[in-house]
Design an enzyme around this catalytic site. Structure first.
Site, PDB file in Angstrom:
ATOM      1  N   THR A   1      -0.425  -9.643  -1.462  1.00  0.00           N
ATOM      2  CA  THR A   1       0.585 -10.799  -0.564  1.00  0.00           C
ATOM      3  C   THR A   1      -0.086 -12.146  -0.314  1.00  0.00           C
ATOM      4  O   THR A   1       0.357 -13.259  -0.052  1.00  0.00           O
ATOM      5  CB  THR A   1       1.018 -10.354   0.707  1.00  0.00           C
TER       6      THR A   1
ATOM      7  N   ASP B   1       1.864   4.003  13.565  1.00  0.00           N
ATOM      8  CA  ASP B   1       2.080   2.353  13.383  1.00  0.00           C
ATOM      9  C   ASP B   1       3.583   2.016  13.595  1.00  0.00           C
ATOM     10  O   ASP B   1       4.278   2.775  14.279  1.00  0.00           O
ATOM     11  CB  ASP B   1       1.795   1.982  12.085  1.00  0.00           C
TER      12      ASP B   1
ATOM     13  N   ARG C   1     -10.907  -5.303  -4.783  1.00  0.00           N
ATOM     14  CA  ARG C   1      -9.127  -5.515  -5.349  1.00  0.00           C
ATOM     15  C   ARG C   1      -8.539  -6.764  -4.585  1.00  0.00           C
ATOM     16  O   ARG C   1      -8.967  -7.124  -3.223  1.00  0.00           O
ATOM     17  CB  ARG C   1      -8.515  -4.108  -4.945  1.00  0.00           C
TER      18      ARG C   1
ATOM     19  N   SER D   1       6.381  -2.851   9.245  1.00  0.00           N
ATOM     20  CA  SER D   1       5.250  -1.862   9.570  1.00  0.00           C
ATOM     21  C   SER D   1       4.244  -2.274  10.693  1.00  0.00           C
ATOM     22  O   SER D   1       4.696  -2.336  11.642  1.00  0.00           O
ATOM     23  CB  SER D   1       4.681  -1.361   8.139  1.00  0.00           C
TER      24      SER D   1
END
Length: 543
Positions: free
Chosen positions: A501, A275, A497, A65
């Site tokens: 990853t 993107d 949060r 992405s």
């Protein structure tokens, strides 16, 4: 399945050379391409098993992405075109991390636990973005698929949304559309041309500048440019001749709040940026004073929802419309939608799969993440209701026209997943219909200044959240400290949060003015650093 062959290939050709643990998240697996060959081999096999379970084709997309190279990744797409079922994310993680010597044992357990008929047929739809590493990784996946004697349909270099679209087209025997790149382009263009307003424009210009992030989206954008030249003047830059996602693309523009490299210098020019795999889009412009203005996923969502609401009201149809956001949605957008437009707003955990699921609760569900990833979902019964109204002679002409325009929007929308180029055509349709330039659109409401900051910590798992990540459960005292800091600022809001990853905590902060947003972000980051075992340099708090 020939387990002996699978074992031999795994051990001799695709041993796991990476010491890190892989975890399947919203974006699938993603890391440096050099560590992914064994994983693609395994995911090829897993896609086959998933296809056998569902009795339908499953997608496998090789992409990272918005990440720059040398990163790459892989994610699976369920037969309905949606993200992989949560239960199978856990299965994917277990297979990815199984020792080379235990591959066969792990696969047999997956087969037994899920009552999979090994003799059932299976089809895997394969695609990859434009990264050089995608060629070799695709080959690894194909070897895994063929080791199970399944069918692979390799579409080569395509956008992620195209793969989702092709999966649904194939599993509906063409009812959703033609499973070819030309079929995808044709469907979008036909619907867009039908939806175009033919009245003379005072403010809307058909000239649009598009940053394709030097990714695969440039290929599709060039096709749209050709097909729509009489209806939309697309000026493409970062068209694949430069470095993928480097100082360009939707994520870069959103996070850094700056125009991408090679952006036009024309004041108030309407610009869109997608993107690397073309599933996100945001708009932007620089005003006559050179000030940058961002119109992100929130602005796109509110534009679409408000327009659909207008059409529903004119058509006279009884349809429940709702908008789904995450905690990252700007507070001003939520106030605008729920207060001024009176459209129900739901908030979910971060991750497009959660928004997609929640959107199904409405007759028409509009969902977008602030990063520009989103779409519109129409229930089947709602589509039938709209189609009937569009041809109903008992309705007034204005009612039929509104219903027909809703039909056109349905055909422009890629309901399977967020699709940057589909979303772009929806935005252009609405701006054209309303005769708005980008400045007028931006003035619909004013975003609260906001900041996103990363704090490196020893272990991100110390952060536990609830209420769609808007409240922090642990470590002890952190939420209380955030509440105290937020209370100091007008329009203040902040949440934290953990990254999915890396050992990073993501901090979001917004306030009534930029200086306060900077201070709040710095103070909350410092609190995270102190209470969640931060590592590295201590966060800076502006004076």
């Amino acid at each position: 399945m020939n387990y002996s062959e699978i074992h031999n290939i795994s051990v001799t050709q695709y041993p796991n050379k990476c010491s890190r643990k892989f975890e399947y998240g919203t974006a699938g697996f993603r890391t440096r391409a050099e560590y992914l060959d064994h994983l693609l081999f395994r995911m090829g096999i897993l896609a086959v098993l998933r296809s056998k379970v569902k009795g339908a084709a499953v997608g496998l997309m090789i992409t990272a992405s918005h990440n720059e190279e040398p990163d790459n990744g892989v994610k699976l797409v369920d037969p309905n075109g949606e993200m992989l079922e949560t239960k199978w994310e856990t299965i994917a993680t277990s297979l990815a991390n199984a020792p080379d010597s235990e591959i066969v044992e792990t696969l047999k357990k997956i087969v037994n636990d899920n009552n999979i008929d090994e003799n059932a047929s299976a089809v895997v739809i394969l695609g990859r973005d434009s990264r050089q590493s995608g060629v070799g990784l695709s080959r690894s996946a194909i070897i895994g698929i063929k080791a199970t004697n399944a069918i692979v349909k390799d579409f080569g270099v395509i956008t992620t949304p195209q793969l989702h679209y092709f999966v649904v087209c194939i599993n509906t025997n063409g009812a959703y559309g033609e499973a070819t790149t030309n079929g995808y382009i044709s469907k979008l263009c036909r619907a867009f041309i039908k939806a175009k307003d033919s009245n003379t424009k005072n403010f809307y210009s058909k000239k649009l500048f598009v940053d394709a992030a030097n990714g695969v989206g440039a290929i599709v954008t060039k096709a749209l440019q050709k097909e729509l030249k009489d209806f939309l003047e697309i000026n493409l830059f970062n068209d694949g001749t430069g470095t993928l996602n480097h100082q360009c693309g939707a994520d870069y523009v959103k996070i850094n709040q700056v125009a991408p490299i090679n952006s036009p210098t024309i004041s108030n020019a309407r610009c869109a940026t997608i993107d690397g795999d073309a599933d996100r889009i945001v708009y932007y412009y620089n005003d006559e004073n050179g000030k940058f203005h961002l119109l992100d996923g929130d602005k796109i969502a509110t534009l679409i929802a408000s327009y659909i609401k207008d059409l529903i009201e004119i058509s006279g149809l009884s349809i429940l419309l709702g908008l789904v956001q995450t905690a990252y949605a700007n507070g001003a957008s939520t106030n605008y939608i729920s207060g001024l437009l009176n459209i129900p707003v739901a908030c979910t955990d971060t991750g497009v799969k959660y928004l997609h699921q929640r959107a199904h609760e409405f007759d028409i569900g509009v969902y977008f993440e602030a990063n520009g990833h989103g779409t519109v979902i129409f229930k089947d019964k709602t589509v039938e209701l709209i189609q009937e109204a569009a041809t109903n002679n008992t309705c007034t002409e204005s009612q039929r026209k509104a219903a027909l325009q809703l039909c056109n929007l349905i055909n422009i929308v890629n309901q399977t997943v967020g699709d940057a180029l589909s979303d772009m055509l929806i935005v252009e349709t609405i701006l054209d219909a309303r005769d708005w330039d980008i400045v007028t659109w931006n003035r619909s409401y004013i975003d609260f200044p906001n900041r996103q900051v990363k704090v490196h910590v020893k272990d991100r798992n110390v952060i536990k959240t609830t209420d769609a990540a808007r409240r922090c459960l642990s470590p002890p005292g952190l939420q209380e400290k955030i509440d105290e800091l937020v209370s100091r600022y007008s329009k203040g809001r902040s949440f934290v949060r953990p990254s999915g990853t890396e050992d990073v905590v993501r901090v979001y902060a917004e306030a009534e003015n930029s200086a306060d947003a900077d201070k709040l972000a710095g103070e909350v980051s410092l609190a995270v650093y102190q209470l969640a075992h931060g590592v590295g340099p201590m966060p800076n708090v502006p004076l």
